[in-house]
Design a protein around this motif. Sequence first.
Motif, PDB file in Angstrom:
ATOM      1  N   SER A 422       0.739  -1.315  -0.188  1.00 61.13           N
ATOM      2  CA  SER A 422       0.093   0.457   0.278  1.00 61.13           C
ATOM      3  C   SER A 422       0.463   0.950   0.151  1.00 61.13           C
ATOM      4  O   SER A 422       0.645   2.686  -0.372  1.00 61.13           O
ATOM      5  CB  SER A 422      -1.056   0.013   1.307  1.00 61.13           C
ATOM      6  OG  SER A 422      -0.215  -0.138   2.580  1.00 61.13           O
ATOM      7  N   SER A 426       5.300   0.640   3.704  1.00 59.23           N
ATOM      8  CA  SER A 426       4.667  -0.032   5.442  1.00 59.23           C
ATOM      9  C   SER A 426       5.243  -1.195   5.247  1.00 59.23           C
ATOM     10  O   SER A 426       6.943  -1.503   5.070  1.00 59.23           O
ATOM     11  CB  SER A 426       3.547  -0.430   3.980  1.00 59.23           C
ATOM     12  OG  SER A 426       4.105  -1.310   3.262  1.00 59.23           O
ATOM     13  N   VAL A 493      -8.030   4.325   8.872  1.00 55.04           N
ATOM     14  CA  VAL A 493      -7.277   5.581   8.250  1.00 55.04           C
ATOM     15  C   VAL A 493      -8.036   5.790   7.735  1.00 55.04           C
ATOM     16  O   VAL A 493      -8.617   5.875   6.687  1.00 55.04           O
ATOM     17  CB  VAL A 493      -6.032   5.057   7.244  1.00 55.04           C
ATOM     18  CG1 VAL A 493      -5.632   6.617   6.699  1.00 55.04           C
ATOM     19  CG2 VAL A 493      -5.331   4.062   8.160  1.00 55.04           C
ATOM     20  N   LEU A 549      -4.965  -0.678  -2.456  1.00 56.76           N
ATOM     21  CA  LEU A 549      -5.561  -0.083  -1.544  1.00 56.76           C
ATOM     22  C   LEU A 549      -4.647   1.405  -2.447  1.00 56.76           C
ATOM     23  O   LEU A 549      -4.802   2.294  -1.537  1.00 56.76           O
ATOM     24  CB  LEU A 549      -4.211  -1.010  -0.831  1.00 56.76           C
ATOM     25  CG  LEU A 549      -4.295  -1.898  -0.121  1.00 56.76           C
ATOM     26  CD1 LEU A 549      -2.967  -2.800   0.578  1.00 56.76           C
ATOM     27  CD2 LEU A 549      -5.447  -1.904   0.727  1.00 56.76           C
ATOM     28  N   ILE A 553      -6.601   4.494  -0.888  1.00 58.47           N
ATOM     29  CA  ILE A 553      -6.227   5.394   0.063  1.00 58.47           C
ATOM     30  C   ILE A 553      -6.358   6.646  -0.389  1.00 58.47           C
ATOM     31  O   ILE A 553      -6.297   8.178  -0.077  1.00 58.47           O
ATOM     32  CB  ILE A 553      -4.293   5.560   0.126  1.00 58.47           C
ATOM     33  CG1 ILE A 553      -4.342   4.331   0.757  1.00 58.47           C
ATOM     34  CG2 ILE A 553      -3.801   6.340   1.045  1.00 58.47           C
ATOM     35  CD1 ILE A 553      -2.665   3.359   1.317  1.00 58.47           C
ATOM     36  N   ARG A 557      -8.151  10.476   0.850  1.00 57.38           N
ATOM     37  CA  ARG A 557      -7.331  11.473   1.110  1.00 57.38           C
ATOM     38  C   ARG A 557      -8.375  12.750   0.852  1.00 57.38           C
ATOM     39  O   ARG A 557      -7.969  13.786   1.237  1.00 57.38           O
ATOM     40  CB  ARG A 557      -6.018  11.816   0.411  1.00 57.38           C
ATOM     41  CG  ARG A 557      -4.949  10.968   0.838  1.00 57.38           C
ATOM     42  CD  ARG A 557      -3.706  11.327  -0.240  1.00 57.38           C
ATOM     43  NE  ARG A 557      -2.005  10.295   0.712  1.00 57.38           N
ATOM     44  CZ  ARG A 557      -1.808   9.406  -0.508  1.00 57.38           C
ATOM     45  NH1 ARG A 557      -2.406   9.389  -1.821  1.00 57.38           N
ATOM     46  NH2 ARG A 557      -0.470   8.681   0.345  1.00 57.38           N
ATOM     47  N   THR A 563     -10.684   3.538   5.659  1.00 56.41           N
ATOM     48  CA  THR A 563     -10.331   2.892   5.340  1.00 56.41           C
ATOM     49  C   THR A 563      -9.398   1.613   6.332  1.00 56.41           C
ATOM     50  O   THR A 563      -9.365   2.118   7.477  1.00 56.41           O
ATOM     51  CB  THR A 563      -9.887   2.565   3.850  1.00 56.41           C
ATOM     52  OG1 THR A 563      -9.518   1.799   2.941  1.00 56.41           O
ATOM     53  CG2 THR A 563      -8.098   2.994   3.847  1.00 56.41           C
ATOM     54  N   LEU A 565      -6.125  -0.177   7.449  1.00 56.85           N
ATOM     55  CA  LEU A 565      -5.153  -0.487   6.378  1.00 56.85           C
ATOM     56  C   LEU A 565      -4.055  -0.635   7.620  1.00 56.85           C
ATOM     57  O   LEU A 565      -3.770  -0.254   8.622  1.00 56.85           O
ATOM     58  CB  LEU A 565      -4.857   0.746   5.883  1.00 56.85           C
ATOM     59  CG  LEU A 565      -5.230   1.061   4.664  1.00 56.85           C
ATOM     60  CD1 LEU A 565      -4.394   2.091   3.973  1.00 56.85           C
ATOM     61  CD2 LEU A 565      -4.144  -0.103   3.465  1.00 56.85           C
ATOM     62  N   SER A 569       1.466   1.835   6.749  1.00 60.69           N
ATOM     63  CA  SER A 569       1.312   2.220   4.742  1.00 60.69           C
ATOM     64  C   SER A 569       1.011   3.449   4.607  1.00 60.69           C
ATOM     65  O   SER A 569       1.376   3.683   3.502  1.00 60.69           O
ATOM     66  CB  SER A 569       0.163   1.373   4.572  1.00 60.69           C
ATOM     67  OG  SER A 569       0.064   0.174   5.006  1.00 60.69           O
ATOM     68  N   VAL A 570       0.780   4.438   5.701  1.00 65.19           N
ATOM     69  CA  VAL A 570       0.479   5.412   4.921  1.00 65.19           C
ATOM     70  C   VAL A 570       1.189   6.719   6.189  1.00 65.19           C
ATOM     71  O   VAL A 570       0.755   7.230   6.931  1.00 65.19           O
ATOM     72  CB  VAL A 570      -0.681   6.060   5.281  1.00 65.19           C
ATOM     73  CG1 VAL A 570      -1.866   5.746   3.789  1.00 65.19           C
ATOM     74  CG2 VAL A 570      -1.755   5.312   6.473  1.00 65.19           C
ATOM     75  N   ASP A 573       1.806  10.706   5.142  1.00 67.91           N
ATOM     76  CA  ASP A 573       0.631  11.202   5.688  1.00 67.91           C
ATOM     77  C   ASP A 573      -0.105  10.959   6.734  1.00 67.91           C
ATOM     78  O   ASP A 573      -0.683  12.236   7.504  1.00 67.91           O
ATOM     79  CB  ASP A 573      -0.712  10.417   5.202  1.00 67.91           C
ATOM     80  CG  ASP A 573      -0.774   9.727   3.419  1.00 67.91           C
ATOM     81  OD1 ASP A 573      -0.411  11.228   2.977  1.00 67.91           O
ATOM     82  OD2 ASP A 573       0.155   9.542   2.708  1.00 67.91           O
ATOM     83  N   LEU A 579      -3.661  12.694   6.843  1.00 72.10           N
ATOM     84  CA  LEU A 579      -4.602  11.371   7.380  1.00 72.10           C
ATOM     85  C   LEU A 579      -4.343  11.123   8.720  1.00 72.10           C
ATOM     86  O   LEU A 579      -3.528  11.198   9.938  1.00 72.10           O
ATOM     87  CB  LEU A 579      -4.384  10.508   6.766  1.00 72.10           C
ATOM     88  CG  LEU A 579      -4.510   9.671   5.535  1.00 72.10           C
ATOM     89  CD1 LEU A 579      -3.782   8.508   4.543  1.00 72.10           C
ATOM     90  CD2 LEU A 579      -5.731   9.500   4.826  1.00 72.10           C
TER      91      LEU A 579
END
Length: 627
Positions: A422, A426, A493, A549, A553, A557, A563, A565, A569-570, A573, A579
Amino acid sequence: MDHYGVELKPLAKFVLACQNHSISRTSQELGVAPSVLSAALHGLEERLHMKLFVRKGRYLGLLPSAFWLYRNASTLLHLEEFSRRSLTIPSSRLEKLSVQINLNFSIGRLTKAMSRAIQQTGALHPETFISCQFADAARMTQGSTHGGLVNAPLDYIAQERCAWIEIGAQFGEPQRSEKNVSDLLYIDPWIVVSATDQATDLTTDTDVLAIVRMSAHQMQLVARYADQHGMAGRVKFVDAEPSELGRLLSDFPHMRFMLPSSMVANRLGINRIYREALMPPLESRVDVRTSGALKAKAEIFTAFLRSNIESEEQNVVFDPQLSARQMHYFNLVHRCGGISAAARVANLSQSSVSAQLHAMEKVLNTSLFERSKDGAVPSGAGINLWPLMAEAEKQQDRLLRQSGDIAAHTQHRVSIGMLPSSGHDSALTEKVAEALTIISIQHPSLKMEITEASNTTLHDKVRSGELNLAIVGVVQPQFPRVLLGPSEPLSVVANPRFDFGARSEINLADVCELPLVLGARHLSIHQSFLAATHARNLEPQSTIEVGSLALAIAMVRRASLCTILPASSVKKDLETGGLVAVRINQKEISGTLSIIFSADRELSGAERAVMKTMVEIFGRKHNDSLV
């Protein structure tokens, strides 16, 4: 992987090339430029994702994988020939000769003679199918390498229309007694071969005489011969298959090898060698035994085989007229019950499938289906052809499935599948990258290919042989696995417009009230989430289905959406405030990562090395990685 397998015309070119001593000789036989033939052979290697030849300037030698493919390609091409010539013969009249060869496999005189005898017998008796199997191949698969005995095709033919032929070697002094003549196929004198002219007398020479891998019985008899003639100190048994002789001669030009003369025929990379008669002489007596109701047919085949062995060496040439694509769509129409249904399954237009069938009928000069406004039903010829085409597709599937195994064992190539990453930061991606880096340093000769796909697709690719190994979440039944450990905790997320306050954790019931973007059809992360909700009789109130994915994402955003996750993975962000994330209660949802592989074969050393490193890396505990 294309569903219709490997096309037959490139396989026919490959089989002919294997029998000749050079590419130029093969291109002359085919009437094409050497560059055209080389391109076709390169294309075949790309199709199977494996090397078949070693190229050193003008030198071109067969790799062990080429011997495996030669055997399988010849079997498939013989079946295509039989299918065309027996088209008008009802299945109730078909006959079969099953030939088992208990000799070391090599593309030598016997192999060529076998194929020519099959073609000659078929021309005389088009109703007779001949199945050949090399018993040494079964030994090779017990622990490693190059393919093996499979169930004989057309096993539905009744025993009263079958015969069995066994061919094997026995050693002894060069003599023939009257009682054994009827069982004698041919006498095979042993020779000594080398890459350079030794110009020495074998009776006084002290150099090593190497013996490639053979049966225990053969090795014992060679050892006895060496003891009887004062050569015991010179004979060395080499742990290599007969298919590796070309490489051995190239890598060790100073060495000499003892082997039956029938194994050394004209073929790529092994023609320019020096041959010496073994003194004192050693001969293999190759016998043949027949049994079954069709003994007369078996004797006709045996006579052709003996004649081809004793006459001047000749190549076997295949000229397939049917394509793998045509055979696949013919089978699909039969299985689906009509052209329209087959087109829907193949995700093609009806006209595309019909075009393939018409081309097939033109080649065979007969109608395979009776067409009407209500659809198409098989004609008599189509009914007769169906079991043969089903067998051809089965052999195609087996060839493609085994190719990855052969590459892993003989060429240190491992194809690895993993769940979609993703993001580049990650934890899963970092762990896999770390493991692959360590593997590449520790095993520089190992070639790795990485594929990302959904959990379901990864299982399908491992089952079909397209992938050697795969890292998955939910493991389907009957798949062997090695546990990597718990997956990273899942989080909600969300877009920053959602205010979760000071909460560090959220339960599943609350998650189900949120507007969710999920990829449940493709992503094991979301499949695990939904399985956990269903187990608690919960149902998400609002979801948007996506295919990746990355798209999930991107949507979160831009809009007031959430979502599911791993937070890593983010990570960027989250650090920039683009996020927000809150962990889902781990007592209500948890996951496990595993490496899966096929239960139908034994893992190679290269595959085991990959798995060992993966387990070690994933077992480490870091603050921001898998725990």
